[in-house]
Design a protein around this motif. Structure first.
Motif, PDB file in Angstrom:
ATOM      1  N   VAL A 117      -5.709  41.689 -36.620  1.00 20.02           N
ATOM      2  CA  VAL A 117      -4.721  42.209 -35.676  1.00 20.02           C
ATOM      3  C   VAL A 117      -4.491  41.164 -34.591  1.00 20.02           C
ATOM      4  CG1 VAL A 117      -4.122  44.055 -34.064  1.00 20.02           C
ATOM      5  CG2 VAL A 117      -5.452  44.572 -36.134  1.00 20.02           C
ATOM      6  N   VAL A 118      -3.235  40.774 -34.427  1.00 24.69           N
ATOM      7  CA  VAL A 118      -2.840  39.803 -33.408  1.00 24.69           C
ATOM      8  C   VAL A 118      -1.883  40.482 -32.448  1.00 24.69           C
ATOM      9  CG1 VAL A 118      -1.687  37.596 -32.958  1.00 24.69           C
ATOM     10  CG2 VAL A 118      -3.096  37.883 -35.016  1.00 24.69           C
ATOM     11  N   VAL A 174      -8.194  43.960 -30.619  1.00 21.21           N
ATOM     12  CA  VAL A 174      -7.477  43.018 -31.471  1.00 21.21           C
ATOM     13  C   VAL A 174      -8.383  41.817 -31.735  1.00 21.21           C
ATOM     14  CG1 VAL A 174      -5.256  43.735 -30.512  1.00 21.21           C
ATOM     15  CG2 VAL A 174      -6.406  41.729 -29.576  1.00 21.21           C
ATOM     16  N   ASP A 175      -8.024  41.045 -32.752  1.00 26.65           N
ATOM     17  CA  ASP A 175      -8.819  39.876 -33.109  1.00 26.65           C
ATOM     18  C   ASP A 175      -8.351  38.619 -32.370  1.00 26.65           C
ATOM     19  OD1 ASP A 175     -10.479  41.091 -35.304  1.00 26.65           O
ATOM     20  OD2 ASP A 175      -8.477  41.489 -36.098  1.00 26.65           O
ATOM     21  N   ARG A 180     -12.444  36.050 -29.676  1.00 24.37           N
ATOM     22  CA  ARG A 180     -13.856  36.061 -29.329  1.00 24.37           C
ATOM     23  C   ARG A 180     -14.552  34.905 -30.060  1.00 24.37           C
ATOM     24  NH1 ARG A 180     -12.100  40.972 -30.266  1.00 24.37           N
ATOM     25  NH2 ARG A 180     -12.854  41.028 -32.413  1.00 24.37           N
ATOM     26  N   THR A 181     -15.445  34.223 -29.368  1.00 29.75           N
ATOM     27  CA  THR A 181     -16.149  33.089 -29.968  1.00 29.75           C
ATOM     28  C   THR A 181     -16.853  33.498 -31.257  1.00 29.75           C
ATOM     29  OG1 THR A 181     -16.479  32.105 -27.784  1.00 29.75           O
ATOM     30  CG2 THR A 181     -17.912  31.338 -29.547  1.00 29.75           C
ATOM     31  N   ALA A 182     -17.378  34.712 -31.266  1.00 23.91           N
ATOM     32  CA  ALA A 182     -18.092  35.195 -32.453  1.00 23.91           C
ATOM     33  C   ALA A 182     -17.174  35.435 -33.641  1.00 23.91           C
ATOM     34  CB  ALA A 182     -18.841  36.489 -32.109  1.00 23.91           C
ATOM     35  N   SER A 183     -15.856  35.495 -33.410  1.00 20.47           N
ATOM     36  CA  SER A 183     -14.917  35.783 -34.496  1.00 20.47           C
ATOM     37  C   SER A 183     -14.407  34.539 -35.206  1.00 20.47           C
ATOM     38  CB  SER A 183     -13.691  36.540 -33.953  1.00 20.47           C
ATOM     39  OG  SER A 183     -14.046  37.774 -33.403  1.00 20.47           O
ATOM     40  N   VAL A 184     -14.579  33.378 -34.585  1.00 17.80           N
ATOM     41  CA  VAL A 184     -13.894  32.176 -35.077  1.00 17.80           C
ATOM     42  C   VAL A 184     -14.312  31.831 -36.500  1.00 17.80           C
ATOM     43  CG1 VAL A 184     -13.592  29.701 -34.671  1.00 17.80           C
ATOM     44  CG2 VAL A 184     -13.569  31.288 -32.753  1.00 17.80           C
ATOM     45  N   ARG A 185     -15.554  32.121 -36.877  1.00 15.93           N
ATOM     46  CA  ARG A 185     -16.039  31.740 -38.206  1.00 15.93           C
ATOM     47  C   ARG A 185     -15.601  32.700 -39.299  1.00 15.93           C
ATOM     48  NH1 ARG A 185     -22.273  30.455 -38.131  1.00 15.93           N
ATOM     49  NH2 ARG A 185     -21.738  29.953 -40.300  1.00 15.93           N
TER      50      ARG A 185
END
Length: 308
Positions: free
Chosen positions: A95-96, A141-142, A278-283
């Protein structure tokens, strides 16, 4: 056992400072937030909120758990990202949220690029000014596409968020294509345009503030702009010969007909456009491939080039 959804509520309460603000941020009723926090207190077996008839604030234990909740939620998301990365192909729902001009400008390229990933469900929403960072932070959202006229937003935002600069978006002058100053051989003179019917967003909107700063450069009392919600509404009115405007160049990506776009001499007013996640989402493969598509869309979109 502590329930993750309730921990997210507690973390949001710690950020917002009231049950009403927490409910508004997450789309719940205040009663539902209060009930869920009470349930979390029962799970934790210690008082987390000090309640009065009119307010509530965190106890020492509540503050400690709220800090831990941020760490726990980030760790859960990092773990999910690592597992998703091992799966390889991007799948699932991303979701953007975007400010309106970015949504209009980037949507065609994003739809084309992300169509190559059949396992990915892509959702693009428009959002109100200033809401994108909050929506990313609380997990609604992502990715958020945001604009920043101050140059300070990344430095003032939580460390758990990562900012990716997409482009600089300068302010340009837009006049009807029948206007005398639509001719490229005629120099743009803001002093001559001061008494024209200017149109701008309502007071408080960042683009309105930029227009006011622009008109300040010609000195004296500014003409009072006509106020309209939405830059695309303003552009359509300019095309009909109703007035003139100064707008960010990205607002012209849809290719508005009937207007002439001029570069404003010595004007440095511009906004920076970022993608935030979120930094945790980047991967996560789904987030990573969407970020790459957003980068490409921001690079390739070509608003109407202003005449000198």
């Amino acid at each position: 056992m502590l329930e993750l959804r309730r921990l997210r509520l507690l973390a949001e309460f710690a950020r917002r400072g009231s049950i009403a603000a927490t409910a508004a941020a997450l789309g719940y009723t205040p009663s539902a937030v209060s009930q869920q926090l009470a349930a979390l207190e029962r799970e934790a077996r210690v008082p987390l909120l000090d309640r009065t008839a009119r307010s509530a604030e965190l106890t020492d234990a509540g503050r400690r758990l709220a800090e831990r909740a941020e760490e726990i939620l980030a760790l859960v998301e990092t773990t999910e990202a690592e597992l998703s990365a091992q799966a390889g192909a991007p799948t699932g729902r991303v979701v953007v949220t975007a400010f309106p001009t970015a949504a209009v400008a980037f949507a065609p390229a994003l739809a084309h690029s992300l169509g190559d990933h059949p396992g990915l469900t892509f959702v693009l929403r428009q959002t109100a000014p200033g809401a994108g960072i909050r929506q990313v932070q609380n997990g609604e959202v992502d990715i958020a596409l945001i604009d920043d006229w101050t140059g300070k937003v990344p430095d003032q935002s939580p460390a758990a968020l990562e900012f990716f600069h997409l482009r600089r978006d300068p302010l340009v002058l837009v006049v009807p294509d029948t206007h005398p100053m639509s001719r490229p051989d005629r120099p743009v003179d803001l002093q001559q345009l001061r008494e024209e019917p200017w149109m701008a967003a309502p007071p408080g909107e960042p683009s309105r503030q930029a227009v006011e700063r622009l008109l300040d450069t010609v000195g004296g009392a500014r003409p009072v702009p006509w106020e309209f919600e939405g830059l695309h509404t303003i552009l359509s009115l300019v095309a009909r010969g109703i007035g003139i405007a100064a707008v960010p160049a990205l607002a012209l990506a849809a290719g508005d007909q009937g207007v002439a776009v001029r570069r404003i001499p010595e004007c440095t007013l511009a906004r920076e456009v970022y993608a935030v996640t979120r930094t945790a989402s980047v991967r996560r493969p789904s987030v990573a491939v969407t970020l790459r598509a957003i980068y490409a869309a921001a690079r390739d979109v070509q608003p109407t080039a202003p005449e000198s």
